[in-house]
Write a protein that holds these residues in place. Sequence first.
Motif, short mmCIF file in Angstrom:
data_model
loop_
_atom_site.label_atom_id
_atom_site.label_comp_id
_atom_site.label_asym_id
_atom_site.label_seq_id
_atom_site.Cartn_x
_atom_site.Cartn_y
_atom_site.Cartn_z
N LEU A 43 0.83 -1.21 0.00
CA LEU A 43 0.00 0.00 0.00
C LEU A 43 0.86 1.26 0.00
N GLU A 44 1.97 1.24 0.73
CA GLU A 44 2.87 2.39 0.74
C GLU A 44 3.47 2.62 -0.65
N SER A 45 3.87 1.55 -1.32
CA SER A 45 4.45 1.72 -2.66
C SER A 45 3.38 2.21 -3.64
N ASP A 46 2.14 1.74 -3.51
CA ASP A 46 1.05 2.25 -4.36
C ASP A 46 0.82 3.74 -4.11
N LEU A 47 0.86 4.15 -2.85
CA LEU A 47 0.66 5.55 -2.51
C LEU A 47 1.78 6.41 -3.07
N LEU A 48 3.02 5.96 -2.95
CA LEU A 48 4.14 6.72 -3.51
C LEU A 48 4.04 6.81 -5.03
N SER A 49 3.62 5.74 -5.66
CA SER A 49 3.46 5.74 -7.11
C SER A 49 2.39 6.73 -7.55
N SER A 50 1.26 6.73 -6.85
CA SER A 50 0.18 7.66 -7.23
C SER A 50 0.59 9.11 -6.96
N ASN A 51 1.33 9.35 -5.88
CA ASN A 51 1.82 10.70 -5.62
C ASN A 51 2.80 11.15 -6.70
N GLN A 52 3.64 10.23 -7.15
CA GLN A 52 4.58 10.57 -8.21
C GLN A 52 3.84 10.90 -9.50
N GLU A 53 2.80 10.13 -9.82
CA GLU A 53 2.02 10.42 -11.02
C GLU A 53 1.33 11.78 -10.92
N THR A 54 0.82 12.10 -9.72
CA THR A 54 0.17 13.39 -9.51
C THR A 54 1.17 14.53 -9.71
N LEU A 55 2.36 14.38 -9.15
CA LEU A 55 3.38 15.42 -9.31
C LEU A 55 3.80 15.59 -10.76
N GLU A 56 3.90 14.48 -11.49
CA GLU A 56 4.26 14.57 -12.91
C GLU A 56 3.16 15.28 -13.69
N ALA A 57 1.90 15.00 -13.37
CA ALA A 57 0.78 15.66 -14.05
C ALA A 57 0.76 17.16 -13.74
N GLN A 58 1.03 17.52 -12.49
CA GLN A 58 1.07 18.94 -12.12
C GLN A 58 2.23 19.64 -12.82
N LYS A 59 3.36 18.96 -12.93
CA LYS A 59 4.52 19.54 -13.62
C LYS A 59 4.20 19.78 -15.09
N ALA A 60 3.54 18.83 -15.73
CA ALA A 60 3.15 18.99 -17.13
C ALA A 60 2.13 20.11 -17.28
N PHE A 61 1.21 20.23 -16.33
CA PHE A 61 0.20 21.29 -16.38
C PHE A 61 0.84 22.66 -16.25
N VAL A 62 1.79 22.80 -15.33
CA VAL A 62 2.48 24.08 -15.15
C VAL A 62 3.28 24.42 -16.41
N ALA A 63 3.92 23.44 -17.01
CA ALA A 63 4.67 23.70 -18.24
C ALA A 63 3.74 24.13 -19.36
N LEU A 64 2.57 23.50 -19.45
CA LEU A 64 1.60 23.87 -20.47
C LEU A 64 1.06 25.27 -20.23
N GLU A 65 0.77 25.62 -18.98
CA GLU A 65 0.32 26.98 -18.67
C GLU A 65 1.37 28.01 -19.02
N ALA A 66 2.62 27.71 -18.71
CA ALA A 66 3.71 28.65 -19.02
C ALA A 66 3.85 28.83 -20.53
N ARG A 67 3.69 27.73 -21.27
CA ARG A 67 3.79 27.82 -22.72
C ARG A 67 2.64 28.62 -23.31
N VAL A 68 1.45 28.47 -22.78
CA VAL A 68 0.30 29.22 -23.26
C VAL A 68 0.44 30.70 -22.92
N GLN A 69 0.98 31.02 -21.74
CA GLN A 69 1.14 32.42 -21.35
C GLN A 69 2.23 33.10 -22.17
N GLU A 70 3.22 32.33 -22.62
CA GLU A 70 4.27 32.90 -23.46
C GLU A 70 3.74 33.29 -24.83
N GLN A 71 2.79 32.53 -25.33
CA GLN A 71 2.18 32.86 -26.61
C GLN A 71 1.15 33.95 -26.36
N ALA A 72 1.35 35.08 -26.95
CA ALA A 72 0.43 36.20 -26.74
C ALA A 72 -0.75 36.04 -27.69
#
Length: 94
Positions: A43-72
């Motif tokens: 269960l601990e390894s499943d929790l760490l895996s899901s947290n890692q997936e969440t962090l990767e999704a948030q990182k991709a979302f922030v990168a996408l937001e930054a890319r959209v804001q750069e395009q005027a």
Amino acid sequence: MSFTFDLIINPIVVSLAVLGGALAGFVLGWGRYMKAQSTIHRLESDLLSSNQETLEAQKAFVALEARVQEQAIPVIPMKITGAKENNSKEKASK
């Protein structure tokens, strides 16, 4: 001849039964403990895996937001007011 029931308790047999019961209880308890530890580890390894997936999704979302804001991209705001629609409905119902 009268029948009597004499109970003879052998101390060696009693001590072996007690030791056997204690050993069986220890083995069964150890097995349950190891099964619980295995479940907790899984269960601990499943929790760490899901947290890692969440962090990767948030990182991709922030990168996408930054890319959209750069395009005027010019965006024209659309203001929709519901007051005019309400008046026409009220007139239609009267």
